[in-house]
Enzyme design. Structure first.
Site, PDB file in Angstrom:
ATOM      1  N   PRO A 154       0.829  -1.202   0.000  1.00  0.00           N
ATOM      2  CG  PRO A 154      -0.024  -1.047   2.170  1.00  0.00           C
ATOM      3  CD  PRO A 154       0.688  -1.985   1.246  1.00  0.00           C
ATOM      4  CG  ASP A 197      12.167   3.744   4.146  1.00  0.00           C
ATOM      5  OD1 ASP A 197      12.457   3.498   5.336  1.00  0.00           O
ATOM      6  OD2 ASP A 197      11.077   4.240   3.808  1.00  0.00           O
ATOM      7  CB  ALA A 244      12.464   2.803  -0.314  1.00  0.00           C
ATOM      8  N   GLY A 263       7.511   1.574   3.045  1.00  0.00           N
ATOM      9  CA  GLY A 263       8.636   1.763   2.139  1.00  0.00           C
ATOM     10  C   GLY A 263       8.312   1.541   0.683  1.00  0.00           C
TER      11      GLY A 263
END
Length: 327
Positions: free
Chosen positions: A103, A154, A112, A109
């Site tokens: 999500p 991240d 990232a 993260g």
């Protein structure tokens, strides 16, 4: 046959060190078994495209200008992809597809994971040699440009995978043992804005350094205590430290009504600990459960919000799975 370059990278969950890691305090985080996958190939058109059926959007990209024309949907994560394309693509026409089972804006993260996967796929497509160390740095630079200020945690976890301790010197120290405990991640439909929340904490720190600096320092001490507890698999101590950490995050003003509701719902239904994971301001919480009450905790949170059950994953970035692993 078209040359197809495929790369995937995991999302992450932070156990300890949100916000304090931005100020060089240690943190603990783990890659989860939910991933972003980027596939790209040469386009027959004279323009580049990006689509994601998971996110429901499709755009035509101008990679030189870093702009796009929307064909359908709302591409909320495209800024990271365009920034990466501007740095690591030669601007020839390509067709790109993004799959994501994380999500967005939930503190897991997703940006990232998308950034790491995009850069890895581009490097492979262009035949550029790279390793995990350089990839993590490149992905962090993209996140920092897009967000204004960003923790390297991240992108490090998304690149390397596994459960890791990040030292004050930004050295990654993997845990040899697995954390033998079940977790439930709850996330609200009210997404957080990482850049905005990080800037808010920075402003608070600048305005009240004598008050906020000790909070940041204590968060670092909690992360170090948690490292020892994880190595010993001391679940009771980990739970205490998670709940202490949540109190400090609350004092920084990153909590919301929705996050607090999930935290106390989890605790009231048997979770031994529950705290924000990620930047806050919306997004996710992580709850440490006993083996016999995972479903009860998840069901209780699901009444008003949503949950996913995650496992820590040793896999970091993967490039064309048949390729040799990155060092």
């Amino acid at each position: 046959m078209k040359k197809i370059s495929v790369a995937s990278a995991p999302g992450k969950t932070i156990l300890f060190g949100e916000h304090s890691v931005v100020y060089d305090e240690p943190a603990i985080a783990g890659a989860v078994n939910k991933r972003a996958t980027v596939s790209l190939c040469k386009s027959h058109n004279n323009y580049s495209t990006l689509k994601s059926n998971d996110l429901g959007f499709e755009v035509i990209m101008d990679t030189r200008r870093g702009t796009y024309t929307l064909k359908r949907g709302k591409p909320g994560i495209i800024r990271y992809i365009l920034n990466a394309m501007g740095k690591f693509h030669d601007h020839t026409s390509i067709d790109m597809d993004l799959s994501l089972n994380l999500p967005i804006g939930s503190g897991l993260g997703s940006s990232a994971a998308v950034t790491v996967a995009t850069i890895a796929a581009l490097h492979h497509y262009h035949g550029v040699d790279f390793n995990k160390e350089t990839l993590a740095k490149e992905a962090h630079a993209v996140e920092e440009e897009v967000q204004g200020i960003a923790s390297p945690l991240d992108t490090l976890v998304s690149t390397y995978g596994g459960l890791v301790y990040l030292s004050r010197e930004k050295r990654i120290v993997p845990f040899d043992n697995n954390l033998d405990a079940p977790f439930v991640i709850g996330y609200t439909s009210k997404y957080g804005n990482t850049g905005k929340v990080v800037k808010k904490v920075k402003t608070l720190k600048n305005n009240y350094p004598e008050l906020v600096n000790p909070i940041i320092d204590t968060m670092g001490k909690i992360a170090n205590e948690a490292r020892v507890a994880i190595l010993k698999n001391d679940i009771d101590k980990i739970a205490d430290l998670m709940n202490l950490n949540q109190g400090l995050l609350d004092s920084l003003g990153v909590n919301t009504y929705e996050l607090s509701r999930m935290i106390y719902t989890a605790r009231d239904n048997g979770a031994v600990a529950s705290k924000i994971t990620g930047s806050g301001g919306g997004g996710s919480i992580i709850s440490l459960c006993r083996e016999d009450n995972v479903d009860e905790v998840a069901e209780a949170i699901n009444v008003e919000d949503r949950t996913i059950k995650v496992k820590f994953s040793k896999d970091g970035v993967l490039v064309n799975r048949k390729s040799p692993p990155l060092s």
